[in-house]
Design a protein around this motif. Sequence first.
Motif, PDB file in Angstrom:
ATOM      1  N   GLN A  65       0.728   7.379   1.737  1.00 38.15           N
ATOM      2  CA  GLN A  65      -0.684   8.352   1.353  1.00 38.15           C
ATOM      3  C   GLN A  65      -1.543   8.227   1.848  1.00 38.15           C
ATOM      4  OE1 GLN A  65       2.394   7.873  -0.813  1.00 38.15           O
ATOM      5  NE2 GLN A  65       1.073   8.061  -2.744  1.00 38.15           N
ATOM      6  N   ASP A  66      -2.047   6.722   1.283  1.00 43.65           N
ATOM      7  CA  ASP A  66      -3.344   5.876   1.525  1.00 43.65           C
ATOM      8  C   ASP A  66      -3.591   5.295   2.744  1.00 43.65           C
ATOM      9  OD1 ASP A  66      -3.646   7.054  -1.034  1.00 43.65           O
ATOM     10  OD2 ASP A  66      -3.126   4.948  -1.909  1.00 43.65           O
ATOM     11  N   THR A  86       8.116   6.497   2.422  1.00 39.75           N
ATOM     12  CA  THR A  86       8.540   5.896   0.576  1.00 39.75           C
ATOM     13  C   THR A  86       9.386   6.202  -0.414  1.00 39.75           C
ATOM     14  OG1 THR A  86       6.046   6.831   0.254  1.00 39.75           O
ATOM     15  CG2 THR A  86       7.380   5.976  -2.153  1.00 39.75           C
ATOM     16  N   ASP A  90       1.128  -1.183  -0.282  1.00 39.84           N
ATOM     17  CA  ASP A  90      -0.092   0.145  -0.090  1.00 39.84           C
ATOM     18  C   ASP A  90       1.369   1.336   0.238  1.00 39.84           C
ATOM     19  OD1 ASP A  90      -2.558  -1.586   0.067  1.00 39.84           O
ATOM     20  OD2 ASP A  90      -2.436  -1.605   1.792  1.00 39.84           O
ATOM     21  N   LYS A  91       0.158   2.102  -0.471  1.00 41.09           N
ATOM     22  CA  LYS A  91       1.244   3.452  -0.372  1.00 41.09           C
ATOM     23  C   LYS A  91       0.552   4.392   0.738  1.00 41.09           C
ATOM     24  CE  LYS A  91       0.234   4.269  -5.518  1.00 41.09           C
ATOM     25  NZ  LYS A  91      -0.195   5.019  -6.536  1.00 41.09           N
TER      26      LYS A  91
END
Length: 99
Positions: free
Chosen positions: A38-39, A59, A35-36
Amino acid sequence: MAESRIPPLAGTSKKAAFAWLTALHKAGLLFCLDDKPQDIVTIADGSQTFSTEEAQEITQILNRLFGKHGDELHGLAFEVLSKTFHTYAERSAFKTMYG
């Protein structure tokens, strides 16, 4: 600017990656590495778990670690979580089954 909650990365060795993932987990910040950052949201209130700066920091670190270890990083993260949720015998069985 708020202080980052992201633990520092002390190199890109397997041992350093494991230590970083462990520190992230102990801080309550470990998430699915697919998953990112920021999400990621906090379930209790739907707010973003990481600030924009923290998401960028994670990241960058993950890019370095995936660049060196590839998918093996997922195994390290599983090992960190496994120590929380599985007994020693269960972890040994996983190693026997999956290497």
